[in-house]
Design a protein around this motif. Sequence first.
Motif, PDB file in Angstrom:
ATOM      1  N   LEU A 288       0.831  -1.204   0.000  1.00  0.00           N
ATOM      2  CA  LEU A 288       0.000   0.000   0.000  1.00  0.00           C
ATOM      3  C   LEU A 288       0.862   1.248   0.000  1.00  0.00           C
ATOM      4  CD1 LEU A 288      -2.826  -0.964   2.535  1.00  0.00           C
ATOM      5  CD2 LEU A 288      -2.903  -1.040   0.048  1.00  0.00           C
ATOM      6  N   SER A 289       1.940   1.223   0.760  1.00  0.00           N
ATOM      7  CA  SER A 289       2.837   2.375   0.806  1.00  0.00           C
ATOM      8  C   SER A 289       3.448   2.651  -0.557  1.00  0.00           C
ATOM      9  CB  SER A 289       3.941   2.133   1.837  1.00  0.00           C
ATOM     10  OG  SER A 289       4.831   3.228   1.883  1.00  0.00           O
ATOM     11  N   ALA A 290       3.856   1.583  -1.260  1.00  0.00           N
ATOM     12  CA  ALA A 290       4.426   1.761  -2.603  1.00  0.00           C
ATOM     13  C   ALA A 290       3.375   2.259  -3.580  1.00  0.00           C
ATOM     14  CB  ALA A 290       5.021   0.446  -3.077  1.00  0.00           C
ATOM     15  N   TRP A 291       2.119   1.916  -3.364  1.00  0.00           N
ATOM     16  CA  TRP A 291       1.045   2.344  -4.258  1.00  0.00           C
ATOM     17  C   TRP A 291       0.522   3.738  -3.937  1.00  0.00           C
ATOM     18  CZ3 TRP A 291      -1.854  -2.940  -3.516  1.00  0.00           C
ATOM     19  CH2 TRP A 291      -1.137  -3.949  -4.182  1.00  0.00           C
ATOM     20  N   GLY A 292       1.068   4.356  -2.905  1.00  0.00           N
ATOM     21  CA  GLY A 292       0.689   5.728  -2.584  1.00  0.00           C
ATOM     22  C   GLY A 292      -0.614   5.867  -1.827  1.00  0.00           C
ATOM     23  N   VAL A 293      -0.991   4.842  -1.064  1.00  0.00           N
ATOM     24  CA  VAL A 293      -2.248   4.887  -0.333  1.00  0.00           C
ATOM     25  C   VAL A 293      -2.034   4.392   1.097  1.00  0.00           C
ATOM     26  CG1 VAL A 293      -2.948   2.569  -1.037  1.00  0.00           C
ATOM     27  CG2 VAL A 293      -4.693   4.236  -0.425  1.00  0.00           C
ATOM     28  N   ALA A 358       2.105  11.028  -3.342  1.00  0.00           N
ATOM     29  CA  ALA A 358       1.724   9.859  -4.140  1.00  0.00           C
ATOM     30  C   ALA A 358       1.610  10.242  -5.613  1.00  0.00           C
ATOM     31  CB  ALA A 358       0.411   9.287  -3.636  1.00  0.00           C
ATOM     32  N   GLU A 359       2.102   9.371  -6.486  1.00  0.00           N
ATOM     33  CA  GLU A 359       2.041   9.611  -7.928  1.00  0.00           C
ATOM     34  C   GLU A 359       0.823   8.955  -8.572  1.00  0.00           C
ATOM     35  OE1 GLU A 359       5.645   8.537  -9.840  1.00  0.00           O
ATOM     36  OE2 GLU A 359       6.940   9.496  -8.354  1.00  0.00           O
ATOM     37  N   THR A 360       0.237   7.990  -7.911  1.00  0.00           N
ATOM     38  CA  THR A 360      -0.902   7.282  -8.487  1.00  0.00           C
ATOM     39  C   THR A 360      -2.133   8.183  -8.563  1.00  0.00           C
ATOM     40  OG1 THR A 360      -1.339   6.422  -6.261  1.00  0.00           O
ATOM     41  CG2 THR A 360      -0.183   4.982  -7.797  1.00  0.00           C
ATOM     42  N   THR A 361      -2.967   7.890  -9.545  1.00  0.00           N
ATOM     43  CA  THR A 361      -4.242   8.602  -9.691  1.00  0.00           C
ATOM     44  C   THR A 361      -5.252   7.994  -8.732  1.00  0.00           C
ATOM     45  OG1 THR A 361      -3.790   9.059 -12.016  1.00  0.00           O
ATOM     46  CG2 THR A 361      -6.075   9.243 -11.283  1.00  0.00           C
ATOM     47  N   TRP A 362      -5.913   8.837  -7.988  1.00  0.00           N
ATOM     48  CA  TRP A 362      -6.807   8.443  -6.903  1.00  0.00           C
ATOM     49  C   TRP A 362      -8.244   8.693  -7.325  1.00  0.00           C
ATOM     50  CZ3 TRP A 362      -6.719   6.694  -1.807  1.00  0.00           C
ATOM     51  CH2 TRP A 362      -7.728   7.101  -0.950  1.00  0.00           C
ATOM     52  N   ARG A 405     -10.149   3.415  -6.583  1.00  0.00           N
ATOM     53  CA  ARG A 405      -9.444   2.845  -7.731  1.00  0.00           C
ATOM     54  C   ARG A 405      -8.110   3.573  -7.876  1.00  0.00           C
ATOM     55  NH1 ARG A 405     -11.051   0.296 -12.607  1.00  0.00           N
ATOM     56  NH2 ARG A 405     -13.265   0.700 -12.240  1.00  0.00           N
ATOM     57  N   LEU A 406      -7.029   2.817  -8.053  1.00  0.00           N
ATOM     58  CA  LEU A 406      -5.693   3.383  -8.231  1.00  0.00           C
ATOM     59  C   LEU A 406      -5.214   3.092  -9.641  1.00  0.00           C
ATOM     60  CD1 LEU A 406      -3.953   2.296  -4.882  1.00  0.00           C
ATOM     61  CD2 LEU A 406      -5.122   4.446  -5.369  1.00  0.00           C
ATOM     62  N   SER A 407      -4.615   4.075 -10.265  1.00  0.00           N
ATOM     63  CA  SER A 407      -4.063   3.898 -11.611  1.00  0.00           C
ATOM     64  C   SER A 407      -2.883   4.836 -11.774  1.00  0.00           C
ATOM     65  CB  SER A 407      -5.128   4.167 -12.674  1.00  0.00           C
ATOM     66  OG  SER A 407      -5.613   5.492 -12.560  1.00  0.00           O
ATOM     67  N   GLY A 408      -2.155   4.652 -12.884  1.00  0.00           N
ATOM     68  CA  GLY A 408      -1.047   5.539 -13.178  1.00  0.00           C
ATOM     69  C   GLY A 408       0.295   5.007 -12.716  1.00  0.00           C
TER      70      GLY A 408
END
Length: 624
Positions: A288-293, A358-362, A405-408
């Motif tokens: 989760l930490s790597a995914w930015g959440v 976080a770089e992921t799209t939230w 949903r996470l993307s990017g």
Amino acid sequence: MQHKLTSSVNLVLLVVVFFALVFLNNQLLSSARLDLTENQVYSLSQGSKQILKEIDEPINLYFFFSDKASKNMTSLRNYANRVESLLTEYETLANGKLKLRVLDPQAFSEQEDQADQYGLTAANIGAAGEAIYMGMAATNALDEQKVIAFFDPQKEGFLEYEISKLIYQLSEPEPVNVTLITDLAIKGGQNPMTGQVDPAWTFLTQLEQLYQVEQLDSETTSLPDNTDVLLLIHPKEYNDALLFAIDQYALTGGKILVFLDAHNESDQMAMMAGPMPSGNSSNLEPLLSAWGVQFDSEKVLLDALAGLDIRTQDGGVTRHFGFVGLTTDQLDREDVVTSNLEVINGASFGVFSQREGAETTWLPLVRSTLNSDLMDVSSYAMTQDPQELAKAYQSNNKTYVLATRLSGPSHSAFDKAPEGVEQSEITTSTDNLNIVLVGDSDMLADRFWVQQSNFFGQTIFTPFANNGDFITNAVENLGGSDALISIRSRGVFSRSFSKVDELTVIAEQKFRDQEQILQQQLEETEQQLLQLQNQQVEGGALVITPEQQLAIDEFMQKKITIRKSLRDVRHQLDKDIESLGNWLKLINIAIAPLLLILLLMLLRGIFRTKPRKAVAESKEAAVL
């Protein structure tokens, strides 16, 4: 004579030029489009274009619309034109890989038999109950077929998604392989608490009917190579090898659906151990930490507005703030996973938040209401009385994200492979993460969304919430291509008349004000009639004084006056809307063409003046 001949030649030349331009347009510019609508509703998204590029074998599309039977259905016909225009756009951009046929299934015709054979829905909304078809069937080179039974105008926002999904399924006919990892007893078996044999959870039965499902436990160290969708339910104490496998799967284009939980209440073994202040929460922190959440596994959501009513031990009913029912106001109506859902039930939700940087799209899919609060897991686990939860609740007027949903872009949680894992190359990052996170795993348990009953020895499942639809939609969406996942809700081609809506609101407000006056007068009348009933009866009739009779007559006159004013308000509403409509018709029919004619006359005058000036100047030059 020469002038007439010149005019005839010019006319012939104009006709030749016209047909030449039409021919060039059809041959060279047939694929050119200019969509000037606000939301580009007549254009395909990049995801749909990518799906069309990946078609290997030709696909036949059969659009069935009852054109003759729907002559007087303007709204339905407009939407049918919208569907046909979009299908034509698909055919144009497919470079010959899509072949569209538009059929009118008239009564007792071969086209109607063909529509029935494909299983399209016939809506009996035509004149005299005549069936109306507006659906599509599609076949590929392998004779596999998919259908859209009926194009529902209420679901126009997802029209492109449904068509693109159908095309993708026919171009990629391989079944979706779901790898499910959990330690919960979702397959059923003997219940250690009751000693009885429990059936498999209904959501698992549904998934196995639709997809190829392979279930593993937390002791596994690798993922099957054919995994299309990875489903994690209440992950706890995963070994490093499994975490690394999940990490690499996500970074190499894998799709993941995760059901986390701050306090799982459906773990039979955990429940037998009694209330657990800690240790019954999901834990996937490194990933989760790597995914930015961030998932708060130490707090449980309490929601006073969305709380569900439960039956107490003494037979009463009380609201449980930890058991929540989330309705359409809390669900994202633009994401295909949640757009058509009505209610999702769950218990002891954990909440998500984005990590700083976080770089992921939230993209939140499910939220709580504003009447929410967070409670420590330890306190929640030790509190058995819903009334105590209500006393501890304090609203902070804030909503919390319960599914997202996470993307990017994203990076790996590992610098190197764990010990014992043989992998020569490590994927360190990706630009195309595809993950859906849900903050509750109890919602998958039958008791929160489906009721079982026995019908002549056969078990019947009756859902009372959309929990099963949620997981099915999510797996279906993730099981498609990246292009299909990228297609979201689009705009609609029919636009409301905002000024008409404004007039309606104003008039209805006046109507309600007058209605309140009438209601107040009615209440006063009831009080007067009650007083009359308390009067003494003489000779079997009520004794009414002249003053009372006068008051009743005055009220009846007021009642007539108020009702007349109500009719006037409603009439004024219709009059204002009709007046606005007349002005719009006048502008469109008369004023706009008149302005166009004046503009053309002005341009004609300008262009005719220039040649005359040129001729005059040439004559002057000749004289000189």
